[in-house]
Enzyme design. Structure first.
Site, PDB file in Angstrom:
ATOM      1  N   TYR A   1      -7.287   9.796 -10.701  1.00 18.69           N
ATOM      2  CA  TYR A   1      -7.652  10.938  -9.869  1.00 18.69           C
ATOM      3  C   TYR A   1      -8.578  11.750 -10.762  1.00 18.69           C
ATOM      4  CZ  TYR A   1      -4.033  10.281  -6.261  1.00 18.69           C
ATOM      5  OH  TYR A   1      -3.267   9.817  -5.229  1.00 18.69           O
TER       6      TYR A   1
ATOM      7  N   SER B   1      -0.585   5.044 -11.702  1.00 20.49           N
ATOM      8  CA  SER B   1      -1.170   6.273 -11.150  1.00 20.49           C
ATOM      9  C   SER B   1      -1.437   7.325 -12.223  1.00 20.49           C
ATOM     10  CB  SER B   1      -0.192   6.857 -10.124  1.00 20.49           C
ATOM     11  OG  SER B   1      -0.536   8.173  -9.804  1.00 20.49           O
TER      12      SER B   1
ATOM     13  N   ARG C   1       4.745   1.300  -0.636  1.00 23.59           N
ATOM     14  CA  ARG C   1       6.149   1.587  -0.302  1.00 23.59           C
ATOM     15  C   ARG C   1       7.092   0.399  -0.511  1.00 23.59           C
ATOM     16  NH1 ARG C   1       2.854   4.154   3.167  1.00 23.59           N
ATOM     17  NH2 ARG C   1       2.948   6.415   3.339  1.00 23.59           N
TER      18      ARG C   1
ATOM     19  N   THR D   1      -9.666   6.735  -7.249  1.00 23.03           N
ATOM     20  CA  THR D   1      -9.223   7.003  -5.870  1.00 23.03           C
ATOM     21  C   THR D   1     -10.000   8.193  -5.308  1.00 23.03           C
ATOM     22  OG1 THR D   1      -7.021   6.134  -6.298  1.00 23.03           O
ATOM     23  CG2 THR D   1      -7.237   7.613  -4.419  1.00 23.03           C
TER      24      THR D   1
ATOM     25  N   HIS E   1      -4.896   5.095   1.737  1.00 25.46           N
ATOM     26  CA  HIS E   1      -3.842   5.717   0.943  1.00 25.46           C
ATOM     27  C   HIS E   1      -2.473   5.549   1.631  1.00 25.46           C
ATOM     28  CE1 HIS E   1      -3.997   8.499  -2.657  1.00 25.46           C
ATOM     29  NE2 HIS E   1      -2.705   8.543  -2.387  1.00 25.46           N
TER      30      HIS E   1
END
Ligand SMILES: Cc1cc2nc3c(=O)[nH]c(=O)nc-3n(C[C@H](O)[C@H](O)[C@H](O)COP(=O)(O)O)c2cc1C
Length: 379
Positions: free
Chosen positions: A156, A133, A333, A182, A278
């Site tokens: 991002y 990320s 997750r 994203t 997401h």
């Protein structure tokens, strides 16, 4: 059960051995992915848990992802020789033993001190693809070193073009060849569950996060030095065109939810896309990603790979997405639960369970390779 040792290891893996409250204390005890959730919840500070667990508004999209997968059923075929089953896939010139990849999740040191490095070491050990990320707590350079290869990078978009150039140059220099843009949280979001649960955390956030508090650049090495920050609301397909021209990396869009946008993505020259909401963290009236997948696969028509994520917890879930035409399946997750509960060994066990369950589903359905898993196997 033919020996005392086998009997004891059976007992160790039994829910009875978890203790009075059934929570695993070792990754080996996990019988499925969900066993990691409660183990992680107990170890992670409540405000950090809130960041991981939250959806948006009523968490309806979060639940929709699971419901969609559970509604879809498989159509197993019998009496096929499944003594040899191969779940490997090829993506952008690399062969992976499993179609399950580690999707980008920010701030992993919030869940375990090893953070993204623990995840990277597990991904290396299991030869799984890892997407890093923009809001990671560890730099792309350090993750590449721990992973033994450059990760996939998730962008991002920086608000200023100069920041985009800087970020792209940095991740290219780190050796990254695949980048995901994203696009689903740029408009903003309402993480209500996170705010509700966080109230119970009485610690002073600035002690760890610095004066900027959670989300400040001091704990986000990929955003530090990017003037103007990330995630503007003015981003359009023009941005995709400029980015396309800027980088030699494979460029994929993460967050596609309609066939219209899938078609536009192909027209704008991307190398693939992820059907994603997401993990239910962007908007709260969305369809399950498994329900979106068919219209996207149909319009893309094999021109570029279509990946999917959101709510995947079982090997049979992964099988269903492959049957509907996905090339690979991302998890969020589940590996964060593994990381939060046990660090690297937890993530490894999560990947192992997905792999074992997928192989079992493939055998049960009489499919010996990913290519054999077609639409005929779901209903
Ligand atoms: C705690 C957390 C942080 C996330 N951070 C990012 C991120 O920084 N960038 C991104 O593209 N997606 C992010 N995601 C979304 C994941 O990449 C993925 O789309 C989603 O988690 C898949 O759903 P699942 O959690 O049900 O598996 C995050 C998800 C979680 C749970």
């Amino acid at each position: 059960m033919n020996s005392r040792r086998e009997f004891l290891s059976f007992l160790a893996a039994s829910p009875l051995a978890f203790g009075a409250d059934d929570v695993i204390s070792d990754p080996k005890q996990a019988l499925d992915i969900m066993d990691f959730e409660e183990a992680a919840r107990r170890k992670i500070p409540i405000a950090h848990w809130a960041y991981m667990a939250t959806g948006v508004d009523d968490d309806a999209t979060l639940h929709a992802n699971r419901d969609g997968l559970l509604r879809l059923k498989v159509r197993p075929r019998r009496l096929v020789d499944v003594s040899k089953v191969d779940s490997s896939v090829e993506l952008f010139g690399t062969k992976w033993p499993s179609p399950v990849y580690i999707s980008a999740c920010g701030s992993q040191k919030a869940f375990h001190p090893d953070g993204e490095l623990g995840t990277a070491r597990a991904a290396k050990a299991k030869n799984a693809a890892q997407m890093l990320s923009t809001v990671s707590s560890t730099s792309v350079e350090d993750v590449a070193a721990a992973l033994g290869r450059p990760p996939w990078y998730q962008m991002y978009a920086p608000r200023q073009w100069e920041g985009v150039e800087k970020m792209v140059a940095r991740v290219e220099a780190a050796g990254c060849t695949v980048m995901f843009l994203t696009v689903d949280v740029n408009p903003g979001r309402n993480t209500e569950t996170q705010r509700r649960l966080s109230k119970a955390d009485t610690r002073n956030c600035t002690v760890c996060h610095g004066s900027g508090g959670p989300g400040s650049n001091s704990t986000r090495p990929m955003v530090a030095g990017i003037n103007g920050g990330i995630l503007g609301q003015a981003i359009t397909w023009d941005f995709v065109d400029r980015l396309r021209k800027l980088t030699r990396m494979k460029l994929l869009i993460k967050g596609i939810e309609t066939h219209e946008d899938a078609q536009l993505a192909v027209e704008h020259g991307v190398d693939g896309m992820v059907v994603s909401n997401h993990g239910g963290r962007a908007m709260d009236a969305d369809r399950a990603t498994i329900d979106v997948l068919p219209e996207v696969v149909e319009v893309v028509h094999g021109r570029v790979p279509v990946l999917v994520d959101g709510g995947f917890r079982r090997g049979s879930d992964v099988f269903k997405a492959l049957a509907l035409g996905a090339t690979a399946v991302g998890i969020g997750r589940p590996y964060l639960w593994g990381l939060g509960a046990f660090g690297q060994p937890g993530v490894e066990r999560v990947l192992d369970i997905f792999h074992a369950e997928l192989l079992l589903t493939m055998r049960q359905c009489g499919t010996r390779s990913i290519a054999e898993i077609t639409r005929a196997y779901v209903s």
